[in-house]
Design a protein around this motif. Structure first.
Motif, PDB file in Angstrom:
ATOM      1  N   LYS A   6       0.943  -1.359   0.181  1.00  0.00           N
ATOM      2  CA  LYS A   6       0.453  -0.036   0.065  1.00  0.00           C
ATOM      3  C   LYS A   6       0.550   1.516   0.016  1.00  0.00           C
ATOM      4  N   LEU A   7       0.847   1.978  -1.175  1.00  0.00           N
ATOM      5  CA  LEU A   7       1.221   3.119  -1.513  1.00  0.00           C
ATOM      6  C   LEU A   7       0.771   4.136  -0.226  1.00  0.00           C
ATOM      7  N   THR A  11       3.492   9.391  -1.175  1.00  0.00           N
ATOM      8  CA  THR A  11       3.922   8.942  -2.743  1.00  0.00           C
ATOM      9  C   THR A  11       3.169   8.798  -3.759  1.00  0.00           C
ATOM     10  N   LYS A  12       1.696   8.752  -3.601  1.00  0.00           N
ATOM     11  CA  LYS A  12       0.844   8.439  -4.985  1.00  0.00           C
ATOM     12  C   LYS A  12       0.754  10.076  -5.070  1.00  0.00           C
ATOM     13  N   ILE A  16       2.704  10.965  -8.821  1.00  0.00           N
ATOM     14  CA  ILE A  16       1.201  12.162  -9.641  1.00  0.00           C
ATOM     15  C   ILE A  16       2.448  12.718 -11.398  1.00  0.00           C
TER      16      ILE A  16
END
Length: 182
Positions: A6-7, A11-12, A16
Motif C-alpha cells: 500500500k502506497l 508517495t502517490k 503523479i
C-alpha cells in the motif's frame, strides 16, 4: 503469501508529477527526433532536388539554342555558325557536368551521350545541306535531323525535369505527416 504494497498518499502525490514530467520528457524527445528528420529531408530537397528542378529549364533553353544554331547556320550557309554550335554543345555539356553531384552518374552519362549524338547528327546533316545536297536527299536529310531532335532533345530535357525532384517533395510531405517518425 503475497503482501499488497500500500502506497501512502504522500508517495502517490509525489508519483503523479513524476509520471507527468516523464511523459513531457518523452514528448520533447519525440518532437526533437521528428524535427531532426524533417530538417534532414528539407536540406535534401534544398541541396539536391531544387538544383535539379532548376536545371530542367536551363538545359531545355541551352538545347533549343543548339538546335537553333544549326538551323541558322544552314539558313545563312555559314560554317562559322557551326563553330558557334560546337561552343553551345560544349556549354551544354558543362551544364550537365554542373549537375553531376545531384544526379545518378549513369543517367548523366546517357544525357551527355544524347547531346553528343544529337550534335554529331545535326552537324552532319547541316554540313550536307550547306554543301547543296540534291532535293531528293533533302527530304531524307531533314528527316534525319528531325529524328535526331526527337530522339535526343526530349531525352536530355526530360531526364532533368521536375519529375526528378517530385520524389523529394513526396519525401518531405511524408516527413511532415503526423506519426511518420521522421
Amino acid at each position: 503469501m503475497i503482501r499488497s504494497a500500500k502506497l501512502s498518499l504522500r508517495t502517490k502525490l509525489t508519483a503523479i508529477p513524476a509520471v507527468v514530467g516523464l511523459g513531457f520528457l518523452f514528448l520533447i524527445l519525440g518532437d526533437r527526433a521528428i524535427s531532426t528528420g524533417v530538417r534532414k529531408r528539407l536540406h535534401l530537397v534544398e541541396d539536391d532536388y531544387i538544383p535539379l528542378i532548376e536545371s530542367g529549364p536551363r538545359l531545355e533553353a541551352s538545347f533549343t539554342k543548339l538546335k537553333r544554331s544549326f538551323q541558322d547556320a544552314v539558313s545563312a550557309r555559314d560554317t562559322d555558325l557551326l563553330e558557334e554550335a560546337r561552343s553551345l554543345r560544349d556549354g551544354l555539356l558543362a551544364e550537365l557536368d554542373g549537375i553531376a553531384p545531384f544526379t545518378d552518374a549513369s543517367k548523366l552519362a546517357q544525357a551527355k551521350r544524347a547531346v553528343a549524338d544529337y550534335y554529331d547528327s545535326a552537324d552532319s546533316v547541316s554540313r550536307r545541306l550547306m554543301a547543296g545536297e540534291t532535293p531528293p536527299d533533302l527530304d531524307m536529310l531533314l528527316g534525319e535531323y528531325q529524328d535526331a531532335w526527337g530522339k535526343h532533345g526530349e531525352q536530355v530535357v526530360d531526364r532533368h525535369s521536375d519529375r526528378t525532384g517530385r520524389h523529394g517533395f513526396e519525401n518531405l510531405a511524408d516527413a511532415l505527416e503526423p506519426g511518420s517518425g521522421g
